[in-house]
Design an enzyme around this catalytic site. Structure first.
Site, short mmCIF file in Angstrom:
data_model
loop_
_atom_site.label_atom_id
_atom_site.label_comp_id
_atom_site.label_asym_id
_atom_site.label_seq_id
_atom_site.Cartn_x
_atom_site.Cartn_y
_atom_site.Cartn_z
N HIS A 78 -10.41 42.33 -16.45
CA HIS A 78 -9.18 43.10 -16.59
C HIS A 78 -8.23 42.75 -15.46
O HIS A 78 -7.05 42.49 -15.68
CB HIS A 78 -9.48 44.60 -16.60
CG HIS A 78 -8.31 45.44 -16.95
ND1 HIS A 78 -8.41 46.77 -17.30
CD2 HIS A 78 -6.98 45.17 -17.00
CE1 HIS A 78 -7.22 47.27 -17.55
NE2 HIS A 78 -6.33 46.31 -17.37
N PHE A 132 -0.14 39.25 -20.37
CA PHE A 132 -1.10 40.07 -19.65
C PHE A 132 -1.27 39.57 -18.21
O PHE A 132 -1.29 40.36 -17.26
CB PHE A 132 -2.42 40.03 -20.42
CG PHE A 132 -3.56 40.78 -19.78
CD1 PHE A 132 -3.38 42.03 -19.21
CD2 PHE A 132 -4.84 40.22 -19.76
CE1 PHE A 132 -4.45 42.71 -18.64
CE2 PHE A 132 -5.90 40.90 -19.19
CZ PHE A 132 -5.71 42.15 -18.62
N GLU A 136 -0.68 41.49 -14.49
CA GLU A 136 -1.69 41.62 -13.45
C GLU A 136 -1.22 41.01 -12.13
O GLU A 136 -1.48 41.57 -11.06
CB GLU A 136 -3.00 40.96 -13.91
CG GLU A 136 -3.69 41.70 -15.04
CD GLU A 136 -4.06 43.13 -14.67
OE1 GLU A 136 -4.63 43.35 -13.58
OE2 GLU A 136 -3.78 44.04 -15.47
N LYS A 139 1.95 43.33 -10.77
CA LYS A 139 1.58 44.69 -10.36
C LYS A 139 0.52 44.69 -9.27
O LYS A 139 0.61 45.47 -8.31
CB LYS A 139 1.08 45.49 -11.57
CG LYS A 139 0.73 46.93 -11.22
CD LYS A 139 0.29 47.73 -12.44
CE LYS A 139 -0.05 49.18 -12.05
NZ LYS A 139 -0.47 49.98 -13.23
N HIS A 140 -0.49 43.84 -9.40
CA HIS A 140 -1.63 43.89 -8.47
C HIS A 140 -1.68 42.68 -7.53
O HIS A 140 -1.91 42.84 -6.33
CB HIS A 140 -2.93 43.97 -9.27
CG HIS A 140 -3.02 45.16 -10.15
ND1 HIS A 140 -3.13 46.45 -9.68
CD2 HIS A 140 -2.99 45.26 -11.52
CE1 HIS A 140 -3.18 47.29 -10.69
NE2 HIS A 140 -3.10 46.60 -11.82
#
Length: 279
Positions: A78, A132, A136, A139-140
């Site tokens: 994820h 996707f 990721e 944001k991260h």
């Protein structure tokens, strides 16, 4: 008259200063907001079990890993997230936009082990939708500095951790495998992972099926317990609260849209990515 004219000019200058201040206000607010996000405390490698998620797939698209002709028989990634010890986390730490070209050499492996399991596009930090992986990273990944300093390193480091601590293999070696109707003691799953990984993982379930599994790391990538001073990691409650005493690892039958994996990566993936990043 001259005094009146001088006063008027002073008022005009003051008005311009005030107006200019309002123009700059959004900049100062955004800068303050960005600087208020202190450096993170530890990493979370979030994995998901495709069987639980893909059971709810009702329509297919080329970007959805659930729609491949062969079902996904392993945990998929994820993301690699940054967390604080109090259970909160930073997000969208810089305006570094995702660039697919920077990770072109990783794409075959990302498609195989880090696919999106949904058709909808992901929200990006500063407006709009995107892949996707873009979500990721923005944001991260942008919050992983100074441990990880660029987009390529973020994705290659995540893959390296994924292969180094192969949760699918760890569970299979203990007889915990995907099977419809089979349920395993939650304590056995946690204990098996802890014995091999060296720290306590965090599990999240849906209707008694394992949905997500998290491994936590210190900033030097040594394993650490996920629960420390808080029962949440990135908004997910601890394993006992989220999962029943016995959980399943369900299989699924894909809604076939042809084999869109685009990947020919095999067992050599592990060896390749163990050498990608030096810690």
């Amino acid at each position: 008259m001259e005094k009146a004219s001088t006063s008027l000019c002073s008022l005009l200058r003051l008005s311009l200063v005030v107006f200019a201040s309002f123009l700059w206000l959004p900049f100062f607010l955004s800068s303050s907001e960005a600087s208020s996000q202190r450096e993170f405390d530890y990493f979370v490698l979030a994995l998901q079990w495709p069987g639980t998620i893909c059971q709810n797939t009702h329509h297919c698209c080329s970007s959805n890993g659930c729609c491949r002709s062969d079902s996904l028989p392993w945990f998929t990634i994820h993301g690699l997230w940054e967390n604080y010890d109090d259970g909160s986390w930073p997000a969208c730490c810089s305006h570094s936009s995702f660039d697919m070209k920077k990770i072109s050499s990783l794409i075959p492996t990302l498609e195989k082990y880090w696919p999106s399991l949904y058709c909808s596009s992901s929200s990006l930090c500063y407006g709009g939708k995107g892949p996707f992986w873009a979500h990721e990273w923005e944001k991260h990944g942008t919050c992983s500095y100074p441990v990880i300093q660029d987009e390529y390193s973020y994705f290659s480091t995540t893959l390296d951790l994924y292969f180094k601590y192969n949760i699918t293999s760890i569970l299979c070696s203990a007889g915990i495998e995907a099977a419809n109707g089979e349920r395993y003691p939650l304590g056995d799953i946690v204990a098996t992972i802890k014995k091999s990984f060296g720290a306590t993982p965090l599990l999240a379930c849906k209707h008694g099926s394992l949905r997500e599994l998290k491994l936590c790391f210190y900033k030097d990538f040594k394993p650490r317990d996920c629960i420390s001073g808080s029962n949440t990691v990135n908004g997910t409650v601890n394993s006992r609260s989220s999962c029943p005493r016995y959980v399943s690892l369900p299989t699924y039958t894909p809604l076939v849209l042809g084999d869109i994996s685009g990947s020919t990566s095999g067992p050599a993936d592990h060896k390749m990515f163990r050498s990608l990043t030096a810690y």
